[in-house]
Design a protein around this motif. Structure first.
Motif, short mmCIF file in Angstrom:
data_model
loop_
_atom_site.label_atom_id
_atom_site.label_comp_id
_atom_site.label_asym_id
_atom_site.label_seq_id
_atom_site.Cartn_x
_atom_site.Cartn_y
_atom_site.Cartn_z
N ASN A 15 0.84 -1.68 -0.03
CA ASN A 15 0.12 0.04 -0.33
C ASN A 15 0.96 1.20 0.25
OD1 ASN A 15 1.14 0.67 2.39
ND2 ASN A 15 -1.10 -0.09 3.36
N GLN A 17 3.20 1.88 2.23
CA GLN A 17 2.98 2.42 3.77
C GLN A 17 4.33 1.04 4.21
OE1 GLN A 17 1.82 5.26 4.71
NE2 GLN A 17 1.57 5.75 2.53
N TRP A 39 0.63 7.66 -8.17
CA TRP A 39 0.80 7.40 -6.55
C TRP A 39 1.71 7.26 -5.56
CZ3 TRP A 39 -3.33 4.17 -5.61
CH2 TRP A 39 -4.36 3.73 -6.64
N ASN A 41 3.27 7.28 -2.58
CA ASN A 41 3.05 7.42 -0.61
C ASN A 41 1.15 6.25 -0.38
OD1 ASN A 41 5.18 8.77 0.25
ND2 ASN A 41 4.35 10.69 -0.42
N GLY A 42 1.36 5.82 -2.15
CA GLY A 42 0.24 4.56 -2.42
C GLY A 42 -1.32 5.40 -2.60
N LYS A 43 -1.23 6.71 -2.55
CA LYS A 43 -2.21 7.38 -2.76
C LYS A 43 -2.27 8.20 -4.10
CE LYS A 43 -5.44 10.13 -0.28
NZ LYS A 43 -6.33 11.29 -0.81
N HIS A 44 -3.70 8.05 -4.84
CA HIS A 44 -4.16 8.55 -5.84
C HIS A 44 -5.07 8.89 -5.29
CE1 HIS A 44 -4.35 8.63 -9.72
NE2 HIS A 44 -5.51 7.83 -10.38
N GLU A 46 -7.99 9.85 -4.19
CA GLU A 46 -9.03 9.08 -3.62
C GLU A 46 -8.76 8.06 -2.93
OE1 GLU A 46 -12.59 9.40 -6.14
OE2 GLU A 46 -10.43 10.82 -5.86
N HIS A 47 -7.85 7.58 -4.21
CA HIS A 47 -8.35 5.58 -3.95
C HIS A 47 -6.55 5.89 -3.38
CE1 HIS A 47 -11.21 5.65 -6.42
NE2 HIS A 47 -10.09 6.80 -7.46
N TRP A 48 -6.58 4.57 -2.81
CA TRP A 48 -5.68 3.84 -1.56
C TRP A 48 -5.01 2.63 -2.39
CZ3 TRP A 48 -2.66 6.61 1.99
CH2 TRP A 48 -3.49 7.84 2.18
N GLN A 51 -5.21 -2.37 -2.94
CA GLN A 51 -6.88 -3.09 -2.73
C GLN A 51 -6.87 -3.37 -4.52
OE1 GLN A 51 -9.20 -0.13 -1.13
NE2 GLN A 51 -8.12 1.19 0.24
#
Length: 77
Positions: A15, A17, A39, A41-44, A46-48, A51
């Motif tokens: 993820n 992290q 992507w 830090n694993g965030k795009h 509002e999507h993580w 998953q």
């Protein structure tokens, strides 16, 4: 060639992290997105990462072709 199989728990660890790898899943396939600036830090948006994004792709401003940019690394079991 048969792809390696990964569980949802294994995917969740990628993820951005818990481990340095950043993975996402779509339609039962897992993609490596670690090197994508989108992507970080694993965030795009509002999507993580870590998953299954199958249900969320309909809300995206892009089509499924976006997965062609990333390395297919496995199957989600």
């Amino acid at each position: 060639m048969e792809l390696p199989k990964y569980t949802r728990s294994q995917l969740a660890l990628r993820n951005g992290q818990d481990k340095p790898d950043i993975w996402v899943s779509y339609n039962g396939l897992i993609y490596e997105v670690t090197n994508s600036r989108l992507w970080k830090n694993g965030k795009h948006y509002e999507h993580w990462a870590g998953q299954d994004l199958t249900d969320e792709i309909a809300q995206a401003p892009h089509g499924l072709w976006v997965f062609e940019r990333f390395l297919l690394i496995g199957e989600l079991i």
